[in-house]
Write a protein that holds these residues in place. Structure first.
Motif: not given
Length: 114
Positions: A1, A29-30, A33, A98, A101
């Protein structure tokens, strides 16, 4: 990412490359998640199951039923959805990924300016 985000920053003028990298970031990301959200929910549900079994009227129940309830509590106590058996899949893990990243991106941006 991080590399994809860095790619977006490098190809900001080119709409096709930017859109392609952005689509990949949204997909990654989805997917992360969804795994982390369901892992967090399943872990929470197992804790609630353990509490529900403990709260039922097991005192004075037949020995076979008590053993079954004990087995349920033991199974629910140990349940945690993990990624590869290494790290638990939870919302906390998602935030750690996140944040890491973002840290790597800022590191790359620092070297890009030099």
């Amino acid at each position: 990412m991080c590399v994809n985000t860095f790619s977006i920053l490098l190809s900001w003028g080119n709409a096709t490359d930017t859109l392609q990298a952005l689509t990949l970031i949204v997909a990654l990301t989805s997917q992360l998640y969804v795994y982390c959200w369901f892992g967090n929910e399943l872990t929470g549900q197992s804790a609630e199951l353990r509490e529900a079994v403990w709260g039922c009227s097991w005192v004075g129940a037949p020995l076979r039923e008590q053993r079954a309830l004990l087995f349920m509590m033991g199974s629910a106590n140990e349940f945690t959805l993990t990624a590869g058996g290494i790290i638990p899949a939870s919302r906390h893990t998602l935030m750690q990924v996140l944040n890491q990243t973002y840290s790597f991106l800022m590191f790359l941006m620092n070297f890009m300016d030099d």
